[in-house]
Motif scaffolding. Structure first.
Motif, short mmCIF file in Angstrom:
data_model
loop_
_atom_site.label_atom_id
_atom_site.label_comp_id
_atom_site.label_asym_id
_atom_site.label_seq_id
_atom_site.Cartn_x
_atom_site.Cartn_y
_atom_site.Cartn_z
N VAL A 16 0.85 -1.18 0.00
CA VAL A 16 0.00 0.00 0.00
C VAL A 16 0.89 1.23 0.00
N SER A 57 -3.98 0.52 -2.61
CA SER A 57 -3.59 -0.85 -2.31
C SER A 57 -3.28 -1.58 -3.61
N GLN A 81 -1.84 -2.76 8.19
CA GLN A 81 -2.64 -2.28 7.07
C GLN A 81 -3.32 -0.97 7.46
#
Length: 297
Positions: A121, A139, A273
């Motif tokens: 990402v 992403s 993330q």
């Protein structure tokens, strides 16, 4: 949304990452020499370096990359290669078409990248978020890049999932063309310098798992980019750990020049993330842009 501008930025990020990966000529070679006539001493020494460096799990990295007129950038961060590549890097584009594209979206030129086993990402900044409903991160799934970018994307997928600092050592061993230059100082550390020339297309094909059609496509992509051979230099400390690697070659858009420093082997790497609400998927973004039609401004 200024669709064409966003498309250019997204594709530039993907293309730059893919090309950098291919041009780095790393792969999953066994580490045996490629049959060239070289002295046993550097080969034996590099086999020890490959074993020791490859046996580590993580490190801090810092470096610079220049790819002709396409981009020049600085990067620093930490990576872990215990199970695929994970880590976090800060990337600053200092020139080239990539830096220009980022300026068009109001970017500062600096991005945060986080790497995971199946993709990565990138935080494109506030300027980009204004065009994507407030979402800062793109992403990229390696599987999606393989579909979109063809052979270069598939090669990137394989190489990013098998990236370790000892890949430069493996490249030299596989080339069969390596020599010991001598002892030099690298940021205050005494290191032994080795150098060799690598046939990029041949080594990439040798170390890949691409089928015949994909190999032909990859060779064409490399040929179109003007990539043929690279000079790879590595510096190794007294503990048989890689502390510096440089790669130099020529492309149609100009010189390819990369320098990376490795330190703090075994450093702890933690990466998360970003929030889903702050992330747009690259493949979905492309679908939206294609659906908007070529007439979008």
């Amino acid at each position: 949304m200024r669709t064409n501008t966003v498309r250019r930025v997204c594709l530039s990020v993907a293309a730059a990452a893919a090309l950098t990966s291919v041009a780095a000529c790393s792969g999953s070679d066994s580490g045996k020499s490629g049959g060239g006539v070289v002295k046993a001493d550097p080969i034996a020494a590099l086999l020890d370096v490959q074993k020791k460096t490859g046996g580590e799990s993580s490190a801090k990295v810092e470096g610079t990359t220049r790819m002709g007129t396409t981009m020049s950038m600085n990067q620093s961060g930490t990576i872990d290669w215990t199970d695929g590549l994970t880590g976090a890097m800060e990337i600053t584009y200092t020139g080239g078409s990539m830096a220009d594209a980022m300026k068009q979206t109001g970017g500062t030129g600096t991005m945060q990248a986080r790497y995971f086993k199946d993709g990565y990402v990138v935080n494109m900044g506030d300027g980009f978020a204004k065009q994507t409903g407030g979402k800062h991160w793109i992403s990229y799934g390696y599987a999606d890049l393989a579909k979109i970018a063809g052979a270069s994307g598939e090669a990137m997928k394989q190489q990013m999932q098998n990236t370790t600092p000892d890949q430069g050592v493996k490249s030299l061993l596989a080339s069969g063309d390596v020599k010991k230059v001598g002892k030099e100082d690298v940021r205050g550390v005494s290191a032994t310098h080795y150098s060799g020339t690598v046939d990029v297309a041949a080594l990439t094909a040798k170390n890949s798992e691409l089928d015949a059609d994909q190999l032909e496509q990859l060779k064409k992509q490399l040929s179109d980019a003007g990539i043929t051979t690279e000079t790879v230099d590595i510096w190794v400390d007294d503990n048989d750990l890689l502390v510096k690697k440089t790669e130099r070659g020529q492309m149609k858009t100009g010189e390819l020049n990369s320098t990376v420093y490795y330190s703090d082997y075994g450093t702890k790497v933690s990466v998360e993330q970003p929030p889903a609400a702050d992330t747009v998927d690259f493949a979905e973004l492309l679908k939206q842009q294609q659906g908007a039609g070529s007439g979008a401004s």
